[in-house]
Design a protein around this motif. Structure first.
Motif, PDB file in Angstrom:
ATOM      1  N   THR A   1       0.820  -1.219   0.000  1.00 48.73           N
ATOM      2  CA  THR A   1       0.000   0.000   0.000  1.00 48.73           C
ATOM      3  C   THR A   1       0.853   1.269   0.000  1.00 48.73           C
ATOM      4  O   THR A   1       0.410   2.326  -0.453  1.00 48.73           O
ATOM      5  N   GLU A   2       2.099   1.171   0.484  1.00 50.30           N
ATOM      6  CA  GLU A   2       2.940   2.378   0.526  1.00 50.30           C
ATOM      7  C   GLU A   2       3.298   2.890  -0.875  1.00 50.30           C
ATOM      8  O   GLU A   2       3.715   4.044  -1.044  1.00 50.30           O
TER       9      GLU A   2
ATOM     10  N   ASP B   1       1.238   3.507  -3.266  1.00 51.53           N
ATOM     11  CA  ASP B   1       0.262   4.548  -3.602  1.00 51.53           C
ATOM     12  C   ASP B   1       0.511   5.834  -2.830  1.00 51.53           C
ATOM     13  O   ASP B   1       0.015   6.900  -3.217  1.00 51.53           O
ATOM     14  N   ALA B   2       1.267   5.751  -1.758  1.00 47.39           N
ATOM     15  CA  ALA B   2       1.526   6.946  -0.949  1.00 47.39           C
ATOM     16  C   ALA B   2       2.716   7.753  -1.456  1.00 47.39           C
ATOM     17  O   ALA B   2       2.936   8.884  -1.032  1.00 47.39           O
TER      18      ALA B   2
ATOM     19  N   VAL C   1       4.859  10.202  -3.622  1.00 47.29           N
ATOM     20  CA  VAL C   1       4.434  11.421  -4.327  1.00 47.29           C
ATOM     21  C   VAL C   1       4.931  11.442  -5.766  1.00 47.29           C
ATOM     22  O   VAL C   1       4.201  11.804  -6.685  1.00 47.29           O
TER      23      VAL C   1
ATOM     24  N   LYS D   1      -0.657  10.429 -11.125  1.00 43.25           N
ATOM     25  CA  LYS D   1      -1.484  10.228  -9.940  1.00 43.25           C
ATOM     26  C   LYS D   1      -1.733  11.561  -9.220  1.00 43.25           C
ATOM     27  O   LYS D   1      -0.957  12.512  -9.343  1.00 43.25           O
TER      28      LYS D   1
ATOM     29  N   ALA E   1      -1.487  12.693  -6.242  1.00 43.99           N
ATOM     30  CA  ALA E   1      -0.501  13.245  -5.300  1.00 43.99           C
ATOM     31  C   ALA E   1       0.561  14.055  -6.048  1.00 43.99           C
ATOM     32  O   ALA E   1       0.961  15.144  -5.610  1.00 43.99           O
TER      33      ALA E   1
END
Length: 635
Positions: free
Chosen positions: A431-432, A434-435, A437, A484, A486
């Motif tokens: 999941t990280e 998608d975090a 930037v 994305k 971010a």
């Protein structure tokens, strides 16, 4: 118009404009003025009982007016009576009919000279636009089998090596074959600052080599070069009329028959209301009315103003494909921009590599082998990072629309793209990811997550100031990207963009633009990638970044920015505003003076001399006002 594909066709015979004036007209008019002065000085007194002055004036009239009379006659044969040439012919012949010889000649002399000046100004504007860009060399030095020969650029094939000496123009598009060289790119971009190109970087026809003998590997045929396409676009632009031009053309077709009718009424209607009606007096007033009503100042100075606007923009590296788009740019209230290649440089560099199941170097080789089949800037960044070191061979490579690539390497199924690609194939990943930037390329091997590569882009130097300038102009700014959210938010915050939308497929961009249009906004969309072409076509004004932009986007766009600088967007708006202001100044000047002098002529206060001076004077003032557009600053 030349064909952009294949060999350049034979130059067509020059089209002759039947409305154009003889180049010897100034000399003939000078002689006519001498005859006019002779007639004014001596009148009837040269030979008693012989109409000497009539002959003198007739010679002057024919010398100065044969062009106008000929045009009026040719148009009349086609039953085209409502034009300025027929109008002037009727007025001057009428003046002769009532014995006002000197005034009839004066009207024709000054009107013809005014028309000649107008033709000269329009021709100069057209030539300046063409000369600005038609700078393709007539010969080129090509290196074949170690031997140099000077040949016609049209005979050079793709992948040939050409040699460019210092001071010479590059004749064809290509890429640097020598290590490096500096070029003057002003003809293409409007920028005089030298641009250093290194081996493998793109070089375009029209650039001037500044420092040393340089070799270039040809990548496009002569007529497929960007310079040829620019010339084609600018030539086409002068034939696409703005709404103002179309309005004036329609106005002139309605206006001219109305003034003819009013002149006839002015001549005969007073008979029923004036007790001491004198036909010659009222006929003379109607002739004055006809001279003043000539719409030439409008129908010439307005197109000239738009030619000037197109030329002004071209000199600053902005190509308008039609004068109508100059008007559109003055009306837009929302600027929608793509991110990559438009507001950012589109030059991506690998930042971080994370591998789960393979050594980092091996993961990179898998990713680079697959990405070498794509022209996307992100794919190029990965390939450049590996620097061609033992690239693996990818087979059965397919693009997954808006997601990434899939293929086989050494019999293994490989996926490389954004996180949506893995979701599409039901592959789980941390999941990280998608975090993060920065832009992320995730890699899967045999349906198993293998790692990721982060890539970052750089904001263009003038992007921040451009967005500030847009806000000062009262424009709303919107950014769209397939990246994305971010990453998009990070760039939008740095630039001060009002609204930013990420994670958009090409059809998502189209929907966003349509939503903005449905909200009543008049928009200009700026993009560079092939996936931007549909949005560019949908926008009220489509703008392409022409240096790095795809051919499809440039072809679809209404306006092309040659050097990819965002600041040229506001410059394009300024060019439109300057042009519109000058055009409406000319309309106001011409109509205001005509209304005043028409009233004076109908009241018998203005005579034919004053009428023609007012008409020609207004036309020349309008022309001079239009010509000054090309000297203005839009940056």
């Amino acid at each position: 118009m030349q064909d952009l594909k294949g060999t350049k066709p034979q130059t067509p015979a020059k089209k002759v404009d039947e409305n154009s004036f003889n180049k010897h007209l100034p000399l003939l008019s000078a002689i006519a003025i001498l005859f006019l002065m002779l007639g004014l000085e001596y009148g009837f007194n040269i030979i008693p009982s012989f109409p000497t002055n009539l002959i003198i004036y007739a010679v002057a009239f024919i010398l100065s007016g044969y062009n106008v009379l000929g045009l009026a006659w040719r148009k009349a044969k086609r039953f085209d009576f409502f034009n300025e040439f027929f109008l002037m012919s009727v007025a001057t012949i009428g003046a002769f009919a009532i014995g006002s010889y000197s005034e009839g000649v004066a009207v024709m002399v000054f009107y013809s000279i005014g028309e000649w000046f107008q033709d000269a100004a329009v021709d100069r504007a057209k030539r300046s636009i063409k000369a600005l860009l038609d700078i393709r060399p007539d010969s080129v030095t090509v290196v074949r089998n170690g031997e140099r020969s000077v040949v016609d650029p049209k005979t050079v094939a793709v992948n040939d090596i050409i040699e460019v000496k210092p001071g010479e123009k590059v004749a064809l598009d290509g890429e640097m074959f020598s290590d490096s060289a500096s070029f003057n790119t002003a003809a293409l971009t409007g920028e005089s600052k030298p641009d250093t190109k290194r081996k493998g970087e793109a070089v375009f026809a029209g650039m001037i080599n500044l420092d040393k003998v340089t070799q270039v590997k040809v990548k496009a045929l002569f007529n497929d070069s960007k310079l040829s396409q620019i010339l084609e676009m600018v030539q086409d632009a002068t034939s696409r009329k703005s709404k103002t031009q179309l309005f004036i053309s329609k106005f002139a077709k309605i206006y001219t028959p109305i003034v003819f009718a009013l002149a006839i009424l002015l001549c005969f209607l007073p008979y029923f209301f004036v007790s001491d009606y004198d036909f010659q007096q009222w006929f003379y007033r109607s002739l004055v009315f006809l001279v003043i009503s000539c719409p030439c100042a409008l129908v010439v100075s307005i197109p000239l103003g738009y030619f000037g606007g197109i030329g002004l923009a071209s000199r600053n590296g902005i190509l308008f494909k039609g004068s109508n788009f100059l008007d559109v740019m003055t009306q837009v209230n929302t600027i929608v921009m793509d991110k990559t290649g438009t507001l950012t440089k589109g030059v991506f560099k690998v930042q971080e590599i994370s591998s789960e199941v393979l050594p980092t170097e091996e993961l990179l080789k898998y990713a680079a082998a697959l990405e070498s089949n794509s022209t996307h800037p992100i794919a190029k960044a990965i390939v450049d990072y590996v620097d061609g070191k033992s690239l693996l061979q990818a087979e059965n490579v397919e693009e997954v629309h808006g997601h990434g690539l899939k293929g086989l390497i050494d019999g293994k199924a490989i996926l490389a793209g954004n996180s949506k690609l893995l979701k599409k194939f039901n592959i789980s990943y941390p999941t990280e990811v998608d975090a993060l930037v920065d832009t992320v390329v995730v890699i899967a091997i045999e349906n198993r997550y293998a790692g990721f590569i982060t890539i970052a882009d750089e904001i263009k130097e003038d992007a921040v100031n451009t967005v500030k300038q847009m806000h000062r102009m009262g424009l709303q700014t919107v950014m769209l990207s397939g990246d994305k959210q971010a990453v998009v938010d990070k760039v939008a915050n740095a630039l001060g963009i009002d609204e930013a939308y990420g994670d958009l497929l090409p059809e998502g961009k189209v929907q966003k633009v349509q939503d903005i249009k449905n909200a009543g906004k008049l928009i200009a969309f700026v993009g560079d990638g092939i996936n931007d072409a549909p949005v560019v076509a949908l926008a009220d004004a489509g703008i392409a970044m022409g240096g790095l932009g795809s051919d499809a986007t440039i072809e679809t766009a209404d306006i092309v920015i040659q050097n990819d600088q965002p600041s040229k967007i506001t410059a394009a708006i300024n060019a439109g505003k300057i042009t519109k202001r000058i055009v409406w100044q000319n309309i106001g000047l011409a109509m205001g003076v005509k209304i005043i002098v028409l009233a004076l002529g109908a009241g018998g206060i203005a005579n034919l001399w004053e009428a023609v001076i007012a008409d020609v004077g207004v036309a020349l003032l309008a022309i001079l006002n239009a010509v000054r557009i090309q000297k203005m600053n839009i940056i």
